[in-house]
Design an enzyme around this catalytic site. Sequence first.
Site, PDB file in Angstrom:
ATOM      1  N   CYS A 162      14.132 -17.660  33.596  1.00  0.00           N
ATOM      2  CA  CYS A 162      14.308 -18.304  34.905  1.00  0.00           C
ATOM      3  C   CYS A 162      13.908 -17.354  36.030  1.00  0.00           C
ATOM      4  CB  CYS A 162      15.754 -18.738  35.064  1.00  0.00           C
ATOM      5  SG  CYS A 162      16.887 -17.395  34.749  1.00  0.00           S
TER       6      CYS A 162
ATOM      7  N   LYS B 295      28.161 -26.639  24.577  1.00  0.00           N
ATOM      8  CA  LYS B 295      27.038 -27.294  23.888  1.00  0.00           C
ATOM      9  C   LYS B 295      25.798 -26.429  24.090  1.00  0.00           C
ATOM     10  CE  LYS B 295      23.745 -29.875  24.950  1.00  0.00           C
ATOM     11  NZ  LYS B 295      22.718 -29.292  24.059  1.00  0.00           N
TER      12      LYS B 295
ATOM     13  N   GLU C 140       7.534 -24.077  38.403  1.00  0.00           N
ATOM     14  CA  GLU C 140       7.848 -23.073  37.396  1.00  0.00           C
ATOM     15  C   GLU C 140       6.968 -23.339  36.153  1.00  0.00           C
ATOM     16  OE1 GLU C 140      11.802 -23.733  35.810  1.00  0.00           O
ATOM     17  OE2 GLU C 140      12.228 -21.597  35.849  1.00  0.00           O
TER      18      GLU C 140
ATOM     19  N   GLU D 148      23.337 -22.638  37.122  1.00  0.00           N
ATOM     20  CA  GLU D 148      22.282 -21.607  37.101  1.00  0.00           C
ATOM     21  C   GLU D 148      21.004 -22.344  36.756  1.00  0.00           C
ATOM     22  OE1 GLU D 148      22.464 -18.471  37.817  1.00  0.00           O
ATOM     23  OE2 GLU D 148      24.602 -18.072  37.815  1.00  0.00           O
TER      24      GLU D 148
END
Length: 485
Positions: free
Chosen positions: A291, A181, A388, A257
């Site tokens: 990331c 997906k 982040e 991850e």
Amino acid sequence: MIRHLRSPDLFGPIDRLPALGTRMGERTLEVLNPSTGEVLAELPDMGVEETCAAIDKAYVAQPGWAGFTARERSDVLWRWHQLIIDHADDLAAILTAEMGKPLAEAKSEISHAAAYLQWYAEEANRVYGETVSAPSADRRMLVIKQPIGVVGTITPWNFPASMVARKISPALAAGCTIVLKPAEQTPLVAGAMFALAHQAGFPEGVVNLIYASEADAVGRELCTNPKVRKISFTGSTEIGRLLMRQCSAQIKKVSLELGGNAPFIVFDDADIDAAVDGAIQAKYRNAGQTCVSANRLYVQSGVHDEFVEKFVERARQLQVGDGFARGVDIGPLIDKKALAKIESHIADAVAKGGAIRCGGKRIGTNGTFFQPTVLTGVTSEMTVAREETFGPLAPIIRFKDADQVVRDANETIYGLAAYFYASNLKRVWRVAESLEYGMVGVNTGRMSSEAAPFGGIKQSGIGREGSRHGLEDYLEMKYLCMGGI
Ligand code: NAP
């Protein structure tokens, strides 16, 4: 409608790409161009029913695919790799249209995606077992490796091609079948890659694609359907935690991850020009939406002012605009929520004493463009140093003490990537060993490679992608003990 395609019909009608192995749903999913807000395509919006059907197909196909010789699996992966290289320009154009990144970056991402397919086409042939010296003379003991089974995979929007390749190529090489997906915002390049996978000759049911706006329902089905043996996810730590919880009832294997909060440290003995170069790459590539983006820049007092001056100068030169325009370095952010997040980080920092050295504002009213921004006078109390940002915002923190900066860099729940610049050999070794991260860039701002194990520690994830270790994550170990010899 996507302009710039050399062969618009190559992947089938691009505005209604079929999902391989599943049937079309009644509802549709709109894909937008973040530079213009224009609707690019309408896809079938699938749900639990289609996900179950795809899982069933993958489950039926898996023993047959595992029964291929390693060389046969490798051959199909090679053909897919070659098709991706042959159609790289079109894939890059689709990627830029739906995600916004500059076309040059999109081309580089397609090459990176192809490199993973090449790597795992090769690696498919290198699965080894072990023989073990048995403690008694009448026994023989050995270990064989076998594919885990059906793998449910979920990917994010920021690298919509390379994340797909990095995740599914080791699974396929190992003999697993997959249901993928992709992110709701960027399903088109995944669809085009799957159309090419079909041409490459994967048997029916080996690769299955689900386009879905209801990620939670599809995710729950993948996590709780007993035919799925493993979940491999790239995305935020928050959703990673949720999926891990959902997988716990069946003790389902997970590869995660997840998010990061990468420190980028410049010591007094660094080559400052090289550090500025590295920081520009590590911060502004993909508009800071990676990331492994440098999220906090720590610069030692002795070189702080020189670094800031040079870095601000370079940040000011970066061109922001539509990814298809010539000379553009930074495209739009993915959506309005991303704009709001970067603005809230800036407002919080300024309220607590930070100074905007350049940028700080949205550009225009169409699209989601934001100026490359540099903040100085940043402290660890500010949100920008703790969360982040996922945008083109570089917060710079001045530091004096070399030991303290490593402690500050480690003071986070995340452990994905860290960077530092230094020349003293003893410092290089000690800092590299002390940083609590899965990946450390030493005198470089870029380290992702198909040949290296990519992944994080702490709450940045579980498992590795890329390298020979990436293949191991899709293999089970089976111990065979033979008696009466
Ligand atoms: P996200 O919100 O976690 O979404 C990632 C994927 O998960 C998308 O396909 C999303 O689908 C799906 N998803 C969302 N909610 C779900 C649910 N309840 N159940 C199952 N799936 C669900 O993350 P993002 O904002 O797209 O991506 C940015 C994050 O990914 C950042 O934190 C970044 O650091 C991380 N990331 C990590 C790596 C790495 O290798 N460590 C690489 C790239 C990105 P929808 O699109 O439909 O919501």
